[in-house]
Design an enzyme around this catalytic site. Structure first.
Site, PDB file in Angstrom:
ATOM      1  N   ASN A  13       0.875  -1.173   0.000  1.00  0.00           N
ATOM      2  CA  ASN A  13       0.000   0.000   0.000  1.00  0.00           C
ATOM      3  C   ASN A  13       0.911   1.222   0.000  1.00  0.00           C
ATOM      4  OD1 ASN A  13      -1.753   2.101   0.471  1.00  0.00           O
ATOM      5  ND2 ASN A  13      -2.208   1.539   2.604  1.00  0.00           N
ATOM      6  N   LYS A  15       0.181   4.228  -0.247  1.00  0.00           N
ATOM      7  CA  LYS A  15      -0.430   5.452   0.298  1.00  0.00           C
ATOM      8  C   LYS A  15      -0.171   6.614  -0.680  1.00  0.00           C
ATOM      9  CE  LYS A  15       0.325   3.613   4.855  1.00  0.00           C
ATOM     10  NZ  LYS A  15       0.020   3.808   6.271  1.00  0.00           N
ATOM     11  N   HIS A 100      -9.586   1.378   4.711  1.00  0.00           N
ATOM     12  CA  HIS A 100      -8.309   1.572   5.419  1.00  0.00           C
ATOM     13  C   HIS A 100      -8.556   2.523   6.597  1.00  0.00           C
ATOM     14  CE1 HIS A 100      -4.225   2.771   6.344  1.00  0.00           C
ATOM     15  NE2 HIS A 100      -3.827   1.693   5.700  1.00  0.00           N
ATOM     16  N   GLU A 102      -6.944   4.903   7.729  1.00  0.00           N
ATOM     17  CA  GLU A 102      -6.696   6.327   7.458  1.00  0.00           C
ATOM     18  C   GLU A 102      -7.917   6.961   6.797  1.00  0.00           C
ATOM     19  OE1 GLU A 102      -2.949   5.841   5.438  1.00  0.00           O
ATOM     20  OE2 GLU A 102      -2.023   5.269   7.335  1.00  0.00           O
ATOM     21  N   GLU A 172      -5.617  -4.785  10.413  1.00  0.00           N
ATOM     22  CA  GLU A 172      -4.598  -3.750  10.612  1.00  0.00           C
ATOM     23  C   GLU A 172      -4.896  -2.987  11.903  1.00  0.00           C
ATOM     24  OE1 GLU A 172      -2.588  -2.718   6.620  1.00  0.00           O
ATOM     25  OE2 GLU A 172      -4.209  -1.311   6.959  1.00  0.00           O
ATOM     26  N   GLY A 178       2.242   2.304  10.711  1.00  0.00           N
ATOM     27  CA  GLY A 178       3.201   3.393  10.562  1.00  0.00           C
ATOM     28  C   GLY A 178       3.881   3.790  11.861  1.00  0.00           C
ATOM     29  N   SER A 214       3.200  -2.166  10.419  1.00  0.00           N
ATOM     30  CA  SER A 214       4.647  -2.213  10.692  1.00  0.00           C
ATOM     31  C   SER A 214       5.270  -3.570  10.392  1.00  0.00           C
ATOM     32  CB  SER A 214       4.934  -1.780  12.138  1.00  0.00           C
ATOM     33  OG  SER A 214       4.528  -0.432  12.325  1.00  0.00           O
TER      34      SER A 214
HETATM   35  C1  PEP Z   1      -0.898   0.291   5.978  1.00  0.00           C
HETATM   36  O1  PEP Z   1      -1.057   1.500   6.016  1.00  0.00           O
HETATM   37  O2  PEP Z   1      -1.690  -0.441   5.353  1.00  0.00           O
HETATM   38  C2  PEP Z   1       0.247  -0.259   6.701  1.00  0.00           C
HETATM   39  C3  PEP Z   1       0.230  -1.527   7.023  1.00  0.00           C
HETATM   40  O3  PEP Z   1       1.270   0.608   6.995  1.00  0.00           O
HETATM   41  P1  PEP Z   1       2.709   0.269   7.665  1.00  0.00           P
HETATM   42  O4  PEP Z   1       3.175  -1.041   7.088  1.00  0.00           O
HETATM   43  O5  PEP Z   1       3.574   1.401   7.291  1.00  0.00           O
HETATM   44  O6  PEP Z   1       2.458   0.150   9.135  1.00  0.00           O
END
Ligand code: PEP
Length: 258
Positions: A13, A15, A100, A102, A172, A178, A214
Site C-alpha cells: 500500500n 499510500k 483503510h 486512514e 490492521e 506506521g 509495521s
Molecule cells: C498500511 O497503512 O496499510 C500499513 C500496514 O502501513 P505500515 O506497514 O507502514 O504500518
C-alpha cells in the site's frame, strides 16, 4: 481448505507516495524480484490511482498485480474528485483497498460506506481488500473482537455467500500502522482466528487474511508462519524494493512451494 493449501499474498500500500521516475524504478525492481518467488506467493501493489496507467504499462505480463487504495461508493456522476471502481477496472487492476483506517479516520468513512464501496469493487470485478482494526484505546478496553467483528459484519451483511468468497480481509490494528510497533504474532493470530471463524459462518473460510501494521523484513516470517495469517498488507516497507522483496521472500519461506 487447510493453511497448507492457501497461497500467500503480499500487497504493498503505497499510500500517497510516488512520482513517475521513482515508481518506474520501484515497479521494475519488484516485478523482477517477484519472478523468483514460488508460484504460491502472489504479489500486488496498490498505487495512487493517478499512476494506474503507468503501473499497468510496467507490470502487464509480470507476476505482480496492481490496484488502488480506495474506490467511490458511486459508479459515475457528479462526485468531483472521486474515482469509480469501473474506471479502476479499465486499467487491468485486481485489487481495491477499502476501509483503510486512514480513510475511516481522516475521511470519516462509516462502516456502512465501507460496505457499499466493497460492493462497488466486487461489481466492477475487483477484489476488495477490506481493512479492519481497532485503536489502542479499544484494545486496552478489551473491545478488539467487538470492533473488528462489527466492521467485518457490516460488510458481510451486504454480500451473498459467493461474493464473500471473493474478498481479501486485512487485519490492521490502528496502533501498529506506521508506528514501527507491530502486533506480536500471537496477538495477530488471535484476531485472525476470530475473523476466520466469522468468515466461515458466511461460507467464506478460505478468504485470504492479511496482517498489516509495521511489517518489516525482520518480523514478516514469524507473522506469516501463523496458522491464519495468509500474508501481509505492507505500507512503509513497500516503498523500498529491497524491503518489500525481502517480505515477499519471507512469505515464500512460509509457503508450501517455498
Ligand atoms: C498500511 O497503512 O496499510 C500499513 C500496514 O502501513 P505500515 O506497514 O507502514 O504500518
Amino acid at each position: 481448505m487447510s493453511k497448507q493449501q492457501r497461497a500467500k499474498l503480499v500487497v504493498g500500500n503505497w499510500k500517497m507516495h510516488g512520482r513517475l521516475a521513482a515508481n518506474a524504478a520501484l515497479l521494475q525492481a519488484v516485478a523482477q524480484g517477484a519472478d523468483e518467488l514460488p508460484a504460491d506467493v502472489r504479489v500486488g501493489v496498490c498505487v495512487p490511482s493517478l499512476y494506474l496507467a503507468q503501473t499497468q504499462a510496467l507490470l502487464d505480463g509480470s507476476r505482480v498485480v496492481w490496484g488502488v487504495q480506495d474506490v467511490s461508493a458511486f459508479t459515475h456522476g457528479a462526485y468531483t474528485g472521486e474515482v469509480a471502481a469501473p474506471m479502476v477496472s479499465d486499467f487491468g487492476a485486481t485489487f481495491a483497498i477499502v476501509g483503510h483506517s486512514e480513510r475511516r479516520a481522516y475521511h470519516r468513512e462509516s462502516a456502512e460506506l465501507v460496505a457499499v464501496k466493497t460492493q462497488r469493487a466486487l461489481d466492477a470485478g475487483l477484489t476488495p481488500i477490506v481493512c479492519v482494526g481497532e485503536t489502542l484505546e479499544e484494545r486496552e478496553a478489551g473491545a478488539t473482537e467487538q470492533v473488528v467483528g462489527t466492521q467485518l459484519d457490516e460488510v458481510l451483511a451486504k454480500l451473498s455467500a459467493d461474493e464473500a468468497t471473493r474478498l481479501v480481509v486485512a487485519y490492521e490494528p490502528v496502533w501498529a500502522i506506521g508506528t514501527g510497533k507491530s502486533a506480536t504474532s500471537e496477538q495477530a493470530q488471535a484476531v485472525h482466528a476470530f475473523l476466520r471463524a466469522r468468515l466461515a459462518a458466511k461460507g467464506a473460510a478460505d478468504v485470504p487474511l492479511l496482517y498489516g501494521g509495521s511489517v518489516k523484513p525482520d518480523n514478516a516470517e514469524e507473522l506469516f508462519r501463523q496458522a491464519d495469517i495468509d500474508g501481509g498488507l505492507i505500507g512503509g516497507a513497500s516503498l523500498k524494493d529491497q524491503d518489500f522483496l525481502a517480505i515477499c521472500k519471507a512469505a515464500a519461506a512460509t509457503s508450501v512451494a517455498g
